[in-house]
Design an enzyme around this catalytic site. Structure first.
Site, PDB file in Angstrom:
ATOM      1  N   SER A 227      -2.346   5.012  -4.619  1.00  0.00           N
ATOM      2  CA  SER A 227      -1.303   4.023  -4.266  1.00  0.00           C
ATOM      3  C   SER A 227      -1.238   3.886  -2.955  1.00  0.00           C
ATOM      4  CB  SER A 227      -0.114   4.248  -4.972  1.00  0.00           C
ATOM      5  OG  SER A 227       0.971   3.744  -4.242  1.00  0.00           O
ATOM      6  N   TYR A 240       7.008  10.002  -6.697  1.00  0.00           N
ATOM      7  CA  TYR A 240       5.703   9.140  -7.035  1.00  0.00           C
ATOM      8  C   TYR A 240       4.505   9.573  -6.041  1.00  0.00           C
ATOM      9  CZ  TYR A 240       2.943   4.956  -7.543  1.00  0.00           C
ATOM     10  OH  TYR A 240       1.953   3.952  -7.659  1.00  0.00           O
TER      11      TYR A 240
END
Length: 394
Positions: A227, A240
């Site tokens: 990501s 995350y």
């Protein structure tokens, strides 16, 4: 003709340059004819040096023209080397997290291109798995694969090995991942940190280690979907982002270590896309409840109930800032799987390159200001609001 090519350029060396240029152009037209998929790239990036070579010979002279021609040929060859794709053939690819989002779309996309697809899903009887069975060809196999379950990973390995046999497994795409509740790092319970690491990092490592013997045998590809948050700090993404950063580092190290085996490794760092990774309202309520129950009393008091309950609103606003078209990510993964010289890191999506650039090349204070404005993190905890109000009154 005489006007275009001055007499100084029409000597033996000049005619040699022109001849090489023409021969080069004819060869590339033949290549384009054999490879329709890359025809546009060949015509633009290889015929451009041909035309430039003729122009340089005409205007600069033979020696200067040949130098410029050779230079542009080298540049275009380097570019096309990264663009050239291997044929699909009977290549087999395993994809984790195929229930929804990138994994689901990728399974359909690769199946339509002729790949043998093993779609790992969290729920074998779920709607995502059923849709894959209905819409895809018989080449696609749906596998029950919870990547945090070592037994299921091993069973998937045995099923894939049995089916591919001597053909081998060409690619593994570690796509499965979770977002968790978007809250400040101080507010998130430790269980959320552990869960993100378990799925986003340890699960991907488990799958990679299990299937690497098959990839080494085929000299294939390992593709890890990380990501943008795995490369730069973003508010509300402590758990995350940390797990994706670990995955990105793992990808980089494996790229170095597996190169001796002929296995190429790539990390995909997408920006925001509408994949459904944020979950459903039921999941949000459960995560919110867990967070609230684990907060110390003084922390809860300092932040305030309105601030804490407002965190869920960010989840509702997320889709508005995310792209609905997943094709940039699918194209990046396809390139990582088939390119003769794949990139180590791909950054598909709006802002996926801009944010890291700002982080790397501009002062940190500017990056922090830039991110706070771009991500609308303007909510203020109760104690800070009270302090600000008191300062204004004074």
């Amino acid at each position: 003709w005489i006007t275009f090519f001055p007499p100084t350029c029409c000597g033996p060396f000049g005619w040699f340059c022109a001849g090489v240029t023409v021969l080069f152009g004819v060869t590339l037209l033949c290549v384009a004819k054999r490879s329709p998929v890359e025809k546009a790239n060949v015509l633009v990036w290889r015929l451009l040096p041909v035309l430039l070579g003729l122009l340089c010979v005409a205007t600069l002279g033979a020696a200067e023209g040949l130098v410029v021609f050779c230079g542009t040929c080298l540049i275009s060859s380097a570019y096309l080397g990264s663009r050239a794709l291997l044929p699909v053939g009977d290549k087999a690819v395993l994809i984790t997290g195929s229930d929804t989002g990138f994994g689901h779309a990728l399974a359909k996309y690769l199946d339509s291109l002729g790949f043998v697809v093993f779609a790992g899903v969290l729920h074998k009887d779920g709607p995502g798995a059923e849709e894959l069975r209905k819409t895809c060809s018989r080449r696609l196999s749906v596998l029950q694969l919870d990547i945090t379950n070592a037994t299921q990973v091993k069973e998937a390995y045995l099923k894939v090995s049995e089916k591919v046999q001597n053909t081998g497994l060409w690619g593994v795409v570690n796509n499965a991942g979770i977002l968790g509740f978007p809250a400040g790092g101080e507010l998130l319970p430790m269980s959320m940190y552990r869960q993100c690491m378990e799925v986003n990092f340890f699960g991907a490592v488990e799958v990679s280690k299990t299937f690497l013997p098959l990839l080494r045998k085929s000299k294939g590809r390992l593709v890890n979907v990380s990501s943008m948050a795995g490369g730069i700090p973003l508010p509300r993404c402590a758990a995350y982002g940390a797990s994706k950063a670990a995955l990105s580092m793992f990808s980089g190290v494996m790229r170095q270590e597996l190169s001796k085996w002929g296995v190429k490794v790539a990390a995909i760092h997408p920006s925001g896309f509408r994949t459904g990774i944020q979950g459903t309202s039921n999941v949000w309520e459960k995560q919110e409840k867990e967070m609230m129950e684990n907060l110390p009393a003084d922390t809860r008091q300092d932040y305030g109930e309105d601030y804490l309950l407002g965190l869920k609103d960010y989840l509702l606003r997320m889709p508005a800032y995310c792209e609905a078209d997943l094709s940039p990510v699918l194209s990046a993964i396809l390139h990582a799987l088939l390119a003769k010289r794949p990139q180590g890191v791909y950054t598909p999506g709006k802002g996926a390159y801009m944010f890291p650039w700002v982080f790397c090349y501009l002062p940190l204070w500017f990056y922090d200001f830039f991110v706070s404005k771009m991500m609308n993190t303007e909510s203020v905890p109760r104690v800070l609001r009270a302090s600000e109000a008191k300062s204004k009154n004074l």
